[in-house]
Enzyme design. Structure first.
Site, PDB file in Angstrom:
ATOM      1  N   SER A  63      20.895  24.440  -3.016  1.00  0.00           N
ATOM      2  CA  SER A  63      19.810  25.418  -2.849  1.00  0.00           C
ATOM      3  C   SER A  63      18.513  24.736  -2.446  1.00  0.00           C
ATOM      4  CB  SER A  63      19.561  26.146  -4.177  1.00  0.00           C
ATOM      5  OG  SER A  63      20.571  27.077  -4.408  1.00  0.00           O
ATOM      6  N   HIS A  94      20.130  29.040   1.384  1.00  0.00           N
ATOM      7  CA  HIS A  94      21.353  28.483   1.976  1.00  0.00           C
ATOM      8  C   HIS A  94      21.506  29.054   3.375  1.00  0.00           C
ATOM      9  CE1 HIS A  94      23.234  26.569  -1.593  1.00  0.00           C
ATOM     10  NE2 HIS A  94      22.467  27.435  -2.227  1.00  0.00           N
ATOM     11  N   TYR A 118      29.840  33.408  -7.604  1.00  0.00           N
ATOM     12  CA  TYR A 118      29.128  34.662  -7.937  1.00  0.00           C
ATOM     13  C   TYR A 118      28.851  35.521  -6.706  1.00  0.00           C
ATOM     14  CZ  TYR A 118      24.922  32.178  -6.408  1.00  0.00           C
ATOM     15  OH  TYR A 118      24.015  31.482  -5.664  1.00  0.00           O
ATOM     16  N   GLU A 119      28.990  34.937  -5.496  1.00  0.00           N
ATOM     17  CA  GLU A 119      28.812  35.744  -4.281  1.00  0.00           C
ATOM     18  C   GLU A 119      30.021  36.661  -4.075  1.00  0.00           C
ATOM     19  OE1 GLU A 119      27.133  33.453  -0.759  1.00  0.00           O
ATOM     20  OE2 GLU A 119      27.522  31.811  -2.150  1.00  0.00           O
ATOM     21  N   ALA A 146      20.981  22.228  -6.937  1.00  0.00           N
ATOM     22  CA  ALA A 146      19.882  22.496  -7.857  1.00  0.00           C
ATOM     23  C   ALA A 146      20.510  22.767  -9.220  1.00  0.00           C
ATOM     24  CB  ALA A 146      19.106  23.711  -7.384  1.00  0.00           C
ATOM     25  N   MET A 251      25.825  26.248 -10.864  1.00  0.00           N
ATOM     26  CA  MET A 251      26.847  27.251 -10.531  1.00  0.00           C
ATOM     27  C   MET A 251      27.709  26.795  -9.348  1.00  0.00           C
ATOM     28  SD  MET A 251      24.331  30.575 -10.617  1.00  0.00           S
ATOM     29  CE  MET A 251      23.008  30.698 -11.842  1.00  0.00           C
ATOM     30  N   HIS A 289      15.082  32.163  -9.225  1.00  0.00           N
ATOM     31  CA  HIS A 289      15.629  31.477  -8.045  1.00  0.00           C
ATOM     32  C   HIS A 289      14.522  31.041  -7.077  1.00  0.00           C
ATOM     33  CE1 HIS A 289      18.658  30.139  -5.274  1.00  0.00           C
ATOM     34  NE2 HIS A 289      18.272  30.984  -4.332  1.00  0.00           N
TER      35      HIS A 289
END
Ligand SMILES: O=P(O)(O)O[C@@H]1C[C@H](O)[C@@H](CO)O1
Ligand SMILES: Nc1nc2[nH]cnc2c(=O)[nH]1
Length: 319
Positions: A63, A94, A118-119, A146, A251, A289
């Site tokens: 990220s 991204h 998670y996407e 990150a 993540m 974020h």
């Protein structure tokens, strides 16, 4: 056939033939049936048609860390959208490009944008580009991300060399290798039960420490853990992770490193600590974020310097 009809057919098959009729129905097994060795070869052939030069080092940008790919010279950029059957990144910070070229004298491919579970992608789908990059010629994978600082001594902006990881999704039965094991991925026969105890290359780690010392950059070294996201952690979860000896939480990465280990890549991982995790109930700060991206972009120069120097030191592999 509608999804409903399909699942009725599958249920009937299982009712008639027993539970083994369901083998292969895990979402990762389904993904791996799609991203077969032959399909990965097709993707590789498509890319090689545009970029014939073999990359030696593959880099996945975390990220806000895609700026690294801008340092590549003699660049060829292939948007993910142009590559048949390649997923797209849907997250801020991204981009969705494969960037080929030369970084400090070595031929690289950078994923400017990664995929996260998670996407909505399976962990197998998130990680399959690692196989593409290995098949293109990469012998080394550098993963960057990150992460939240779980270790209380970590500060925002610290860079952590990843010594090891805890793959919570895998511990809960979500490993990207679930499904048929195609032994052809990688240069050797790839085993059904690949060892990952030494996934992060110790020699690379010590080279990176030397690079950091040369630049006077303080490098932390610790254990990264991946959770499914997209929520950041509760205070109770962070306190649990701390008891477990985890230093940073994120993540991503772990499914990529799993496939990297399976196909025999030498790997190095760097996590940028973009926020301190919450330990106290009376704390008012929450992770966001936008801050993660802001800190990543702010500290990107240091991380880029480390990677630039590190790749310059990798011996060209002509085999
Ligand atoms: O792709 P990475 O792991 O660098 O991104 C982290 C995890 C989430 O995608 C996002 C949360 O802010 O940052
Ligand atoms: N899970 C998780 N991922 C992150 N990515 C950046 N910061 C964080 C965090 O605090 N938690």
């Amino acid at each position: 056939m509608s999804n409903n009809t399909q699942s009725k057919k599958e249920s009937a098959l299982i009712a008639e033939n027993g539970p083994w009729a369901a083998v292969g129905e895990h979402p990762n097994a389904i993904t791996n049936r799609f991203y077969t060795y032959e399909r990965v070869q097709e993707i590789v052939a498509f890319i090689q048609n545009i970029v014939p030069a073999k990359p030696e080092v593959a880099i996945i940008c975390g990220s806000g860390l895609g700026g690294l790919a801008e340092l590549v010279v003699d660049k060829v950029v292939i948007p993910y959208a142009d590559i048949p059957n390649f997923p797209r990144s849907t997250v801020a910070g991204h981009r969705s490009n494969l960037v080929f070229g030369i970084l400090n004298g070595i031929s690289v491919v950078c994923m400017q944008g990664r995929f996260h579970p998670y996407e909505g992608y399976t962990t197998a789908a998130c990680a399959f580009p690692v196989r593409v990059m290995q098949m293109l010629g990469a012998h080394t994978l550098i993963v960057t991300c990150a992460a939240g600082g779980v270790n209380k001594s970590y500060r925002v902006g610290d860079i952590m060399l990843i010594k090891d990881h805890i793959n919570f999704p895998s511990m809960a039965g979500n490993n990207p290798l679930i499904g048929h094991n195609d032994e052809r991925f990688g240069k050797k026969i790839r085993p059904r039960f690949p060892p990952v105890g030494h996934a992060y290359d110790r020699q690379y780690a010590s080279q990176m420490k030397q690079v950091a010392a040369k630049h006077n950059i303080e490098l932390r070294e610790g254990v990264y853990c991946a959770l499914g996201g997209p929520c950041y952690e509760t205070i109770a979860e962070i306190n649990l992770l701390r008891v477990l000896g985890i230093d940073a939480v994120g993540m991503s990465i772990v499914h990529e490193v799993t496939l990297g280990a399976h196909c025999g890549l030498r790997m190095l991982g760097l996590a940028l600590i973009t926020n301190k995790c919450l330990f106290e109930y009376d704390s008012t700060i929450e992770a966001v974020h936008e801050d993660v991206i802001r800190i990543s972009e702010l500290k990107a120069n240091e991380l880029q310097q480390l990677i630039l120097d590190f790749v310059g030191g990798i011996k060209t592999n002509k085999t």
